[in-house]
Design a protein around this motif. Structure first.
Motif, PDB file in Angstrom:
ATOM      1  N   PHE A 243      26.675  26.437  38.266  1.00 28.19           N
ATOM      2  CA  PHE A 243      27.419  27.696  38.354  1.00 28.19           C
ATOM      3  C   PHE A 243      27.456  28.203  39.788  1.00 28.19           C
ATOM      4  N   THR A 244      26.341  28.128  40.501  1.00 33.42           N
ATOM      5  CA  THR A 244      26.338  28.630  41.881  1.00 33.42           C
ATOM      6  C   THR A 244      27.324  27.838  42.744  1.00 33.42           C
ATOM      7  N   ASP A 245      27.481  26.539  42.475  1.00 37.78           N
ATOM      8  CA  ASP A 245      28.453  25.740  43.223  1.00 37.78           C
ATOM      9  C   ASP A 245      29.884  26.152  42.868  1.00 37.78           C
ATOM     10  N   ALA A 246      30.145  26.358  41.568  1.00 40.47           N
ATOM     11  CA  ALA A 246      31.471  26.805  41.142  1.00 40.47           C
ATOM     12  C   ALA A 246      31.774  28.191  41.710  1.00 40.47           C
ATOM     13  N   TYR A 247      30.756  29.041  41.755  1.00 39.22           N
ATOM     14  CA  TYR A 247      30.905  30.381  42.322  1.00 39.22           C
ATOM     15  C   TYR A 247      31.350  30.301  43.777  1.00 39.22           C
ATOM     16  N   ARG A 248      30.696  29.466  44.578  1.00 35.93           N
ATOM     17  CA  ARG A 248      31.054  29.350  45.988  1.00 35.93           C
ATOM     18  C   ARG A 248      32.481  28.850  46.154  1.00 35.93           C
ATOM     19  N   ASP A 249      32.894  27.899  45.313  1.00 33.58           N
ATOM     20  CA  ASP A 249      34.272  27.407  45.379  1.00 33.58           C
ATOM     21  C   ASP A 249      35.263  28.539  45.084  1.00 33.58           C
ATOM     22  N   ALA A 250      34.946  29.345  44.078  1.00 32.73           N
ATOM     23  CA  ALA A 250      35.838  30.440  43.716  1.00 32.73           C
ATOM     24  C   ALA A 250      35.875  31.512  44.798  1.00 32.73           C
ATOM     25  N   VAL A 251      34.726  31.823  45.388  1.00 35.70           N
ATOM     26  CA  VAL A 251      34.693  32.798  46.479  1.00 35.70           C
ATOM     27  C   VAL A 251      35.571  32.327  47.633  1.00 35.70           C
ATOM     28  N   ASP A 252      35.430  31.063  48.000  1.00 37.62           N
ATOM     29  CA  ASP A 252      36.251  30.526  49.099  1.00 37.62           C
ATOM     30  C   ASP A 252      37.737  30.676  48.778  1.00 37.62           C
ATOM     31  N   LYS A 253      38.112  30.394  47.537  1.00 41.98           N
ATOM     32  CA  LYS A 253      39.514  30.505  47.131  1.00 41.98           C
ATOM     33  C   LYS A 253      39.998  31.935  47.234  1.00 41.98           C
ATOM     34  N   LEU A 254      39.216  32.865  46.751  1.00 48.05           N
ATOM     35  CA  LEU A 254      39.621  34.268  46.726  1.00 48.05           C
ATOM     36  C   LEU A 254      39.630  34.900  48.115  1.00 48.05           C
ATOM     37  N   VAL A 255      38.801  34.398  49.007  1.00 50.89           N
ATOM     38  CA  VAL A 255      38.770  34.914  50.378  1.00 50.89           C
ATOM     39  C   VAL A 255      39.935  34.374  51.193  1.00 50.89           C
ATOM     40  N   GLU A 256      40.328  33.140  50.942  1.00 51.13           N
ATOM     41  CA  GLU A 256      41.318  32.472  51.796  1.00 51.13           C
ATOM     42  C   GLU A 256      42.742  32.510  51.256  1.00 51.13           C
ATOM     43  N   ASP A 257      42.920  32.691  49.965  1.00 52.38           N
ATOM     44  CA  ASP A 257      44.229  32.528  49.328  1.00 52.38           C
ATOM     45  C   ASP A 257      44.736  33.869  48.809  1.00 52.38           C
ATOM     46  N   ASP A 258      45.833  34.363  49.384  1.00 54.09           N
ATOM     47  CA  ASP A 258      46.412  35.620  48.915  1.00 54.09           C
ATOM     48  C   ASP A 258      47.192  35.443  47.621  1.00 54.09           C
ATOM     49  N   GLU A 259      47.749  34.258  47.387  1.00 57.33           N
ATOM     50  CA  GLU A 259      48.606  34.054  46.217  1.00 57.33           C
ATOM     51  C   GLU A 259      47.838  34.182  44.902  1.00 57.33           C
ATOM     52  N   ILE A 260      46.587  33.734  44.878  1.00 57.66           N
ATOM     53  CA  ILE A 260      45.829  33.843  43.631  1.00 57.66           C
ATOM     54  C   ILE A 260      45.651  35.303  43.241  1.00 57.66           C
ATOM     55  N   TRP A 261      45.609  36.197  44.213  1.00 62.75           N
ATOM     56  CA  TRP A 261      45.470  37.622  43.898  1.00 62.75           C
ATOM     57  C   TRP A 261      46.727  38.170  43.239  1.00 62.75           C
ATOM     58  N   GLU A 262      47.895  37.626  43.589  1.00 66.15           N
ATOM     59  CA  GLU A 262      49.119  38.047  42.912  1.00 66.15           C
ATOM     60  C   GLU A 262      49.070  37.648  41.435  1.00 66.15           C
ATOM     61  N   GLU A 263      48.555  36.445  41.163  1.00 65.40           N
ATOM     62  CA  GLU A 263      48.402  35.994  39.784  1.00 65.40           C
ATOM     63  C   GLU A 263      47.375  36.844  39.042  1.00 65.40           C
ATOM     64  N   ILE A 264      46.262  37.131  39.699  1.00 65.01           N
ATOM     65  CA  ILE A 264      45.233  37.981  39.092  1.00 65.01           C
ATOM     66  C   ILE A 264      45.792  39.357  38.770  1.00 65.01           C
ATOM     67  N   SER A 265      46.609  39.887  39.669  1.00 62.43           N
ATOM     68  CA  SER A 265      47.211  41.195  39.437  1.00 62.43           C
ATOM     69  C   SER A 265      48.064  41.190  38.172  1.00 62.43           C
ATOM     70  N   GLU A 266      48.836  40.122  37.984  1.00 63.29           N
ATOM     71  CA  GLU A 266      49.701  40.016  36.814  1.00 63.29           C
ATOM     72  C   GLU A 266      48.900  39.844  35.525  1.00 63.29           C
ATOM     73  N   GLU A 267      47.832  39.065  35.588  1.00 63.87           N
ATOM     74  CA  GLU A 267      47.099  38.687  34.392  1.00 63.87           C
ATOM     75  C   GLU A 267      45.992  39.673  34.006  1.00 63.87           C
ATOM     76  N   LEU A 268      45.339  40.296  35.001  1.00 68.25           N
ATOM     77  CA  LEU A 268      44.104  41.028  34.722  1.00 68.25           C
ATOM     78  C   LEU A 268      44.136  42.505  35.086  1.00 68.25           C
ATOM     79  N   MET A 269      45.090  42.942  35.867  1.00 65.57           N
ATOM     80  CA  MET A 269      45.104  44.335  36.284  1.00 65.57           C
ATOM     81  C   MET A 269      46.026  45.142  35.388  1.00 65.57           C
ATOM     82  N   SER A 270      45.697  46.401  35.185  1.00 70.44           N
ATOM     83  CA  SER A 270      46.430  47.248  34.248  1.00 70.44           C
ATOM     84  C   SER A 270      47.541  48.031  34.932  1.00 70.44           C
TER      85      SER A 270
END
Length: 330
Positions: A243-270
């Motif tokens: 899990f700690t390894d998967a966590y680091r991979d996800a952190v890197d993605k969220l820090v470096e990639d703006d596009e995933i935040w657009e998807e998160i906004s659509e899927e998870l934000m109210s």
């Protein structure tokens, strides 16, 4: 946040819940309005759990309190979850009370801020006396840190000179702020943009500033770690490491990639507001801690000791951090 939206978020996660097969499973139970859901979604969306040889089962739950214990804490302690996150003062308090829980990796500086109407006369700590101040609960970290800072820097305790009003949940606290039931409220960081970007409110006091002032360090301290049960850690050590390894991979993605935040906004934000999304994204990046070491733990102990000296053990709900609370290298 309506139950319908909670269901929509869960459905977005379930789209990536493939058959675990023979992979070891980790049951993650997190609040439906908490910021870890962005990270958990990213792990599932890109299959970082499978990349590291385990199956992460994510379920979003209520943030309600029962006898002073959050829902996620109760699930872990009753054996219905393997992974949650809470602040480390709460972990110490529950462990001191006999709970078999261990913090094994940092999440971040998950403190909030004091949200007040734009025309409020509350500008900082010195303005709290005589006001009705909303808090999720009186033992939450935002209120404890504020009490400590007021006593340290201004010689008063707002638990005595103000009127703290317990909301019981983040959702109810937002309602109380918007409807004027309180003069201001210590809301959690990830919810603040939804309030301040969509209404006449402002964050008049970021609690992260108090953390740095009280700890007297420039290091960003991980107030909230991930935790599991001692039994799960002993029996599934490799899964915890995965899990700690998967966590680091996800952190890197969220820090470096703006596009995933657009998807998160659509899927998870109210809300459908790019400015709110960007504010949440930037706040998350500033909040998250990718890793920790013994120096980090030392800083957390120093902050705890300072809070105890200033606010007292009664405010913290625990005399000391019990041995074995933190496992830096599981």
């Amino acid at each position: 946040m309506s139950q319908d939206h909670v269901d929509v978020q869960q459905a977005a996660l379930d789209e990536h819940h493939e058959d675990p097969g023979d992979l070891p499973e980790m049951r993650a139970r997190f609040e439906h309005n908490g910021s870890p859901r962005y990270l958990l979604y990213t792990i599932k969306r890109f299959g970082f759990d499978r990349d590291h040889g385990f199956h992460l089962d994510v379920e979003l739950v209520s943030d309600a309190l029962e006898d002073g214990i959050e829902t996620v804490e109760e699930l872990l302690q009753e054996g219905h979850a393997d992974l949650i996150d809470i602040d480390y003062i709460s972990i110490a308090r529950e462990r001191a009370g006999g709970a078999d829980i261990v913090a094994f990796h940092p999440y971040g500086r998950t403190v909030g801020g004091l949200v007040a109407p734009e025309d409020s006369d509350i500008d900082g700590l010195e303005d709290l006396s005589g006001k009705r101040i909303g808090v999720v609960r009186r033992l939450d970290k935002n209120w404890i840190l504020t009490r400590a800072a007021c006593r340290e820097f201004h010689d008063f305790d707002p638990d005595e000179t103000a009127t703290p009003v317990e909301a019981g949940s983040k959702v109810e606290l937002t309602r109380m702020i918007r409807e004027g039931d309180v003069d201001a409220g210590f809301q959690f960081w990830q919810i603040i943009p939804e309030i301040t970007e969509t209404g006449p409110y402002e964050n008049v006091l970021p609690v992260s500033e108090l953390v740095q002032r009280l700890s007297k360090t420039d290091n960003k301290l991980p107030i909230a770690p991930f935790l599991t049960s001692g039994e799960y850690l002993d029996e599934q050590t490799e899964t915890v490491r995965a899990f700690t390894d998967a966590y680091r991979d996800a952190v890197d993605k969220l820090v470096e990639d703006d596009e995933i935040w657009e998807e998160i906004s659509e899927e998870l934000m109210s809300y459908d507001d790019p400015e709110v999304m960007r504010a949440v994204r930037d706040g998350w990046r500033d909040m998250v801690v990718r890793d920790w070491d013994e120096d980090s733990i030392d800083g957390m102990y120093r902050l705890f000791d300072h809070l105890k000296a200033v606010a007292g053990a009664d405010a913290l709900g625990v005399e000391e951090i019990p041995e074995g609370t933190f496992e830096v290298d599981p």
